[in-house]
Design an enzyme around this catalytic site. Structure first.
Site, PDB file in Angstrom:
ATOM      1  N   HIS A 137      30.306  53.810  29.659  1.00 18.61           N
ATOM      2  CA  HIS A 137      30.855  55.112  30.045  1.00 18.61           C
ATOM      3  C   HIS A 137      32.080  55.529  29.247  1.00 18.61           C
ATOM      4  O   HIS A 137      32.720  56.521  29.597  1.00 18.61           O
ATOM      5  CB  HIS A 137      31.248  55.118  31.520  1.00 18.61           C
ATOM      6  CG  HIS A 137      30.096  55.059  32.459  1.00 18.61           C
ATOM      7  ND1 HIS A 137      29.495  56.180  32.994  1.00 18.61           N
ATOM      8  CD2 HIS A 137      29.410  54.013  32.961  1.00 18.61           C
ATOM      9  CE1 HIS A 137      28.516  55.811  33.788  1.00 18.61           C
ATOM     10  NE2 HIS A 137      28.436  54.495  33.786  1.00 18.61           N
ATOM     11  N   LYS A 164      40.069  67.625  36.621  1.00 19.19           N
ATOM     12  CA  LYS A 164      39.569  66.320  36.178  1.00 19.19           C
ATOM     13  C   LYS A 164      40.753  65.371  36.153  1.00 19.19           C
ATOM     14  O   LYS A 164      41.900  65.814  36.333  1.00 19.19           O
ATOM     15  CB  LYS A 164      38.943  66.419  34.786  1.00 19.19           C
ATOM     16  CG  LYS A 164      39.853  67.134  33.760  1.00 19.19           C
ATOM     17  CD  LYS A 164      39.208  67.269  32.405  1.00 19.19           C
ATOM     18  CE  LYS A 164      38.161  68.364  32.335  1.00 19.19           C
ATOM     19  NZ  LYS A 164      36.835  67.919  32.013  1.00 19.19           N
ATOM     20  N   ARG A 165      40.519  64.066  35.916  1.00 15.84           N
ATOM     21  CA  ARG A 165      41.649  63.156  35.782  1.00 15.84           C
ATOM     22  C   ARG A 165      42.615  63.685  34.716  1.00 15.84           C
ATOM     23  O   ARG A 165      42.186  64.321  33.745  1.00 15.84           O
ATOM     24  CB  ARG A 165      41.156  61.760  35.361  1.00 15.84           C
ATOM     25  CG  ARG A 165      40.548  60.963  36.488  1.00 15.84           C
ATOM     26  CD  ARG A 165      41.527  60.669  37.572  1.00 15.84           C
ATOM     27  NE  ARG A 165      42.437  59.625  37.182  1.00 15.84           N
ATOM     28  CZ  ARG A 165      42.614  58.490  37.853  1.00 15.84           C
ATOM     29  NH1 ARG A 165      41.937  58.254  38.970  1.00 15.84           N
ATOM     30  NH2 ARG A 165      43.474  57.588  37.439  1.00 15.84           N
ATOM     31  N   LYS A 217      42.024  64.407  27.488  1.00 15.89           N
ATOM     32  CA  LYS A 217      41.398  65.574  28.110  1.00 15.89           C
ATOM     33  C   LYS A 217      42.210  66.851  27.841  1.00 15.89           C
ATOM     34  O   LYS A 217      41.767  67.950  28.107  1.00 15.89           O
ATOM     35  CB  LYS A 217      41.236  65.349  29.607  1.00 15.89           C
ATOM     36  CG  LYS A 217      40.285  64.182  29.945  1.00 15.89           C
ATOM     37  CD  LYS A 217      40.150  63.978  31.435  1.00 15.89           C
ATOM     38  CE  LYS A 217      39.405  62.723  31.831  1.00 15.89           C
ATOM     39  NZ  LYS A 217      37.941  62.893  31.896  1.00 15.89           N
ATOM     40  N   THR A 225      31.169  65.471  33.819  1.00 21.31           N
ATOM     41  CA  THR A 225      30.200  65.947  34.808  1.00 21.31           C
ATOM     42  C   THR A 225      30.772  67.178  35.507  1.00 21.31           C
ATOM     43  O   THR A 225      30.026  68.007  36.025  1.00 21.31           O
ATOM     44  CB  THR A 225      29.868  64.856  35.850  1.00 21.31           C
ATOM     45  OG1 THR A 225      31.082  64.227  36.257  1.00 21.31           O
ATOM     46  CG2 THR A 225      28.925  63.821  35.270  1.00 21.31           C
ATOM     47  N   LYS A 276      29.188  70.848  36.900  1.00 21.40           N
ATOM     48  CA  LYS A 276      29.396  71.399  38.247  1.00 21.40           C
ATOM     49  C   LYS A 276      29.927  72.828  38.166  1.00 21.40           C
ATOM     50  O   LYS A 276      29.498  73.703  38.917  1.00 21.40           O
ATOM     51  CB  LYS A 276      30.361  70.505  39.038  1.00 21.40           C
ATOM     52  CG  LYS A 276      29.757  69.130  39.337  1.00 21.40           C
ATOM     53  CD  LYS A 276      30.792  68.102  39.788  1.00 21.40           C
ATOM     54  CE  LYS A 276      30.209  66.698  39.659  1.00 21.40           C
ATOM     55  NZ  LYS A 276      31.218  65.636  39.663  1.00 21.40           N
TER      56      LYS A 276
HETATM   57  C1  NBG Z   1      33.713  58.337  32.570  1.00 23.47           C
HETATM   58  C2  NBG Z   1      33.791  59.237  31.343  1.00 23.47           C
HETATM   59  C3  NBG Z   1      33.198  60.600  31.635  1.00 23.47           C
HETATM   60  C4  NBG Z   1      31.815  60.446  32.214  1.00 23.47           C
HETATM   61  C5  NBG Z   1      31.851  59.514  33.420  1.00 23.47           C
HETATM   62  C6  NBG Z   1      30.480  59.251  33.991  1.00 23.47           C
HETATM   63  C7  NBG Z   1      34.806  56.181  32.928  1.00 23.47           C
HETATM   64  C8  NBG Z   1      35.075  54.829  32.406  1.00 23.47           C
HETATM   65  N1  NBG Z   1      34.098  56.999  32.170  1.00 23.47           N
HETATM   66  O1  NBG Z   1      33.128  61.347  30.455  1.00 23.47           O
HETATM   67  O2  NBG Z   1      35.119  59.369  30.931  1.00 23.47           O
HETATM   68  O3  NBG Z   1      31.285  61.678  32.590  1.00 23.47           O
HETATM   69  O4  NBG Z   1      32.385  58.264  33.042  1.00 23.47           O
HETATM   70  O5  NBG Z   1      29.612  58.786  33.018  1.00 23.47           O
HETATM   71  O6  NBG Z   1      35.242  56.508  34.026  1.00 23.47           O
END
Ligand code: NBG
Length: 840
Positions: free
Chosen positions: A375, A566-567, A572, A674, A678
């Site tokens: 991920h 988002k985080r 980002k 994701t 959304k």
């Molecule tokens: C995150 C990515 C995102 C991705 C999500 C789900 C982790 C380690 N990775 O870009 O930063 O959408 O995983 O796949 O949290």
């Protein structure tokens, strides 16, 4: 065993359908609710609290979900179907109640039943504390996948950790993030059922002993220095209209037998202390975005949940009367990132040491059971464990990993004639200085399949992080682009839009998202556009009211809602958004900005508690908000709001209200994203870079319906090679220079010119995420946004087309891809008690 058979012959789930306890009629729901209230939780009418009402309703609904779950499980077991075991250290299910009502199809009758009792259903929905058992996208993805597995009827069990404290609650104080402990279990959790009999022993530490049996076969015994017990807590997960899956979370407890040595010495408190230490293992979720390397407890958590899950899988397999050598034919085990990667060594231990299989046989089973999803490409997020720490906690696993590694390296050295440099790069052990175990290598070597989470990310994975492995085993690598569940993220969170869509194209889209294409002909239909725009405006009103309640800041719903949620992370680039806001602000003040429409800039997201820069970015956003919101010269044209405590519940209010979705990471950094899906599914237009799944969203919706800006991955790489010089850009771009200098002018910080200096200097002299390089392109692109905003009909048309073309991003599609490409599993045939499901 014999007795159990006798009982199971007499007790039959199908005889319960029609029973009041599971019927879907309004009367039955009302009766069950009162039953639960009085006999389930024993309340007297005078003392009933809102939480009692919520709990009673949750229990009422849980009965009905369990019916589906038991029926599904029975079918799986009868059909001896191959099942998916999803191993994830994180889940973010969001609040259960409303989603379960929707999936069960009983929202209307439940609302009426409650009304008849003088209870407002929405009040009960509002008080639910969601399980925050994850950090962000990865955890939410796991929950979307569980929803789709259940909806599609694919046999599945999701394993994880029952953290007592999930992700912290975020408050904003004086503009800074403050972390409060999460309290999701504070008032109990009616959705879960504890299974004290499903519990496994988990060993830690100690040493290994080698011996041979009478046949001369080598046996290794692990003599641990401590042991705990993992107990299963099950939450049934209901798919849309039907099937059930289970989320099985493990909680650490002390094993029954006390530390007798201490006890006999009369040291009772020492023995009790050991019990407390055992329970620590599942106390708290670790925040990501921080180096985990030194965290002993984190490694213990990972091993703890992995061994409980694998022991459980083996128990289920043997319970069906099967032989262990067929384990991989019956279970596909998915590793959600490397957090559960220790499972490779643990399954080998269970098969070889405990169940006495030969190494080769065990390895065959292991490789064919596991598949690994990566991920992230961020180097700091690629897990590795220092060997001394690892050895202290898991001495037997270190030996097994050495053996796995040895065999693997021999193979590439002799069979494939790889050279020393390649071998060192591919080894599970990182040498040179302190030695580490690279979990991504272990996961890759021990799995039959490795995938990334968007087309672009999967390519980069093959080109960069796992390059050598992809050359060695090209067929092992594939891509499964992430997806989201349209049930929660459209139907539930944007009911008016869902209804408008269904009234024009039917409701097939709920389980077949490609059907949204049927909306395309309405994109130019003026009356449809009006309805579409009106719904958006209502959603914006709703969000504005919520934000005012949360922050006191008032925003006009007619403004363009420009949202980044988002985080918080430098890659980002929330601070790029801030640069745009400040640039607009300064130019507006000077009267230079003509083409600008009133905008509300809304942010939401948590920063890892130890991530200084991310926390400073939050402070910066709030400082900019303070300045702008109080400046009467501009505050009818712009507002800035930071929504505190981004979680699933709050997110569900954000997506439906967005006009513009900010997906502005530096190309090559975001594995998929994701949130981008959304927002789009709720009719926001995206402004974004060619990163992660944005690339595929752009392909689907068409470039005319997407605001694209910024460097491509190739350009980012070329820039790095050429020696990126952010300071030169600063010097050359006057507007940018004004904006950056403004940040450290003290105007945002009561004269303090030092507060934001770390951010400023980082951008001027390093700028690892190339904000300065992308700045002008972003500003220009925002101008296009504002140009389009002037044409409401055009905007509405593009918004409709965005939604119409989002079919690909359903998590149902992702799960079908996994099923076909990786798991080789199929939906079960289940006869549902249809009469139950179709109650009006
Ligand atoms: C995150 C990515 C995102 C991705 C999500 C789900 C982790 C380690 N990775 O870009 O930063 O959408 O995983 O796949 O949290």
């Amino acid at each position: 065993m014999k007795d159990e058979k006798k009982i199971s012959n007499k007790i039959n789930i199908s005889t319960t359908s029609g029973s009041l306890r599971v019927s879907h009629s309004k009367e039955a729901i009302k009766a069950s609710f009162l039953d639960s209230l009085f006999y389930g939780i024993g309340r007297i009418p005078a003392l009933i609290t809102l939480n009692d009402q919520y709990t009673a309703l949750a229990l009422t609904i849980r009965d009905r979900i369990f019916q589906q779950f038991v029926l599904t499980t029975e079918s799986i077991s009868k059909q001896d179907a191959r099942a998916v075991a999803y191993l994830s250290a994180e889940y973010l299910p969001g609040p259960h109640l409303a989603n379960n009502l929707l999936n069960l199809g009983v929202t209307a009758q439940t609302r009426e039943a409650m009304e008849e009792l003088g209870i407002e259903l929405d009040d009960l929905i509002a008080i639910e504390e969601e399980p925050g058992l994850g950090n962000g996208g990865l955890g939410r993805l796991a929950s979307c996948y569980l929803d789709s597995l259940a909806t599609l009827g694919i046999p599945a069990i999701a394993y994880g950790i029952r953290y007592e404290f999930g992700i912290f609650d975020q408050m904003i104080k004086d503009g800074w993030q403050v972390e409060l402990t999460d309290k999701w279990l504070h008032y109990g959790n009616p959705w879960e059922v504890v299974r004290p009999e499903i519990a496994y022993e988990v060993k830690f530490g100690g040493r290994t002993e080698y011996g041979t049996d009478s046949n001369g076969k080598l046996h290794v015994a692990w003599i641990p220095s401590s042991e705990v017990k993992g107990t299963a807590y099950d939450t049934p997960i209901l798919g849309y209209k039907g099937n059930g899956a289970v989320l099985r979370l493990w909680r650490a407890e002390a094993i029954e037998s006390f530390d007798f040595a201490a006890f006999n010495l009369g040291d009772y408190y020492h023995a009790v202390e050991a019990k407390m230490i055992s329970e620590n293992i599942t106390k708290v979720l670790y925040p990501n975005d921080q180096a985990q390397g030194g965290k002993e407890l984190r490694l213990k958590q990972q091993y703890f949940f992995v061994t409980c899950s694998l022991q459980d899988i083996i128990r289920l397999h043997l319970f069906q009367g099967r032989n262990l050598v067929h384990l991989h034919e019956k279970f596909a085990i998915q590793l959600n990132d490397t957090h559960p990667a220790i499972a490779i060594a643990e399954l080998m231990r269970l098969l070889v040491d405990v169940h006495q299989l030969d190494w080769e046989k065990a390895w065959h089973i292991t490789q064919n059971c596991f598949a690994y999803t990566n991920h992230t490409l961020l180097p700091e997020a690629l897990e590795k464990w220092s060997i001394p720490l690892f050895e202290r906690i898991l001495p037997r696993h270190l030996e097994l990993i050495y053996e796995i590694n040895h065999r693997f390296l021999e193979e590439i050295r002799y069979q494939y004639a790889f050279d020393d440099a390649q071998i060192a790069r591919m080894s599970i052990i990182e040498e040179g200085g302190e030695r580490y175990i690279r979990m991504a290598h272990l996961a890759t070597i021990g799995s039959h399949s490795v995938n990334g989470v968007s087309a672009m990310h999967s390519e980069l994975l093959k080109k960069e992080v796992l390059h050598d492995f992809a050359r060695l085993w090209p067929d092992k690598f594939c891509n499964v682009t992430n997806g989201i569940t349209p049930r929660r993220f459209l139907y539930l969170s944007n009911a008016p839009l869902a209804e408008l869509i269904s009234s024009h194209i039917g409701n097939g889209w709920i389980t077949d998202l490609d059907q949204l294409r049927k909306l395309e002909p309405y994109a130019d239909d003026a009356s449809f556009q009006n309805k579409w725009t009106e719904i958006k405006l209502n959603n914006k009103q709703h969000l504005a009211a919520l934000l005012q309640k949360q922050t006191g800041i008032e925003i006009n719903p007619a403004m363009l809602f420009d949202i980044q949620a988002k985080r918080i992370h430098e890659y980002k680039r929330q601070h790029l958004k801030v640069l745009h806001i400040l640039s607009s602000y300064l130019r507006l003040k000077k009267g230079e900005l003509k083409n600008f429409h009133p905008s509300a800039f809304i942010f939401a997201g948590k920063a890892a508690p130890g991530y200084f820069m991310a926390k400073l970015i939050i402070k910066l956003i709030n400082s900019v908000a303070d300045l702008i919101n109080q400046d009467t010269a501009v505050n009818d044209k712009m507002k800035v709001v930071f929504m505190p405590d981004f979680n699933v519940k709050n997110a569900q209010n954000l997506y439906p209200a967005a006009d513009l979705s900010e997906q502005i990471s530096m190309a090559g950094m975001e594995a998929s994203g994701t949130g981008n899906m959304k927002f789009s599914l709720n009719g926001a237009l995206t402004i974004g870079t060619l990163d992660g799944a944005n690339v595929e969203i752009l392909q689907e919706v068409g470039k005319d319906n997407f605001f694209l800006f910024g460097l491509s991955v190739q350009q980012v790489q070329a820039n790095k090679i050429a020696g990126y010089q952010p300071y030169e850009i600063y010097q050359q771009n006057q507007n940018l220079r004004e904006v950056l200098d403004f940040i450290v002018s003290g105007a945002l910080s009561q004269g303090d010119t030092q507060l934001f200096r770390p951010l400023y200097e980082n951008l001027l002299y390093q700028d690892p995420f190339m904000l300065l390089e992308d700045y002008q392109s972003y500003i220009d692109c925002q101008e296009q946004v504002h140009e389009l905003w002037r044409e409401p009909k055009e905007w509405a048309r593009k918004s409709i087309l965005n939604v119409a073309r989002m079919g690909k991003f359903s998590s149902d599609r992702s799960i079908r891809d996994y099923s076909k490409l990786i798991w080789n599993v199929a939906p079960i045939n289940k006869k549902l008690p249809v009469s139950e499901l179709n109650v009006k």
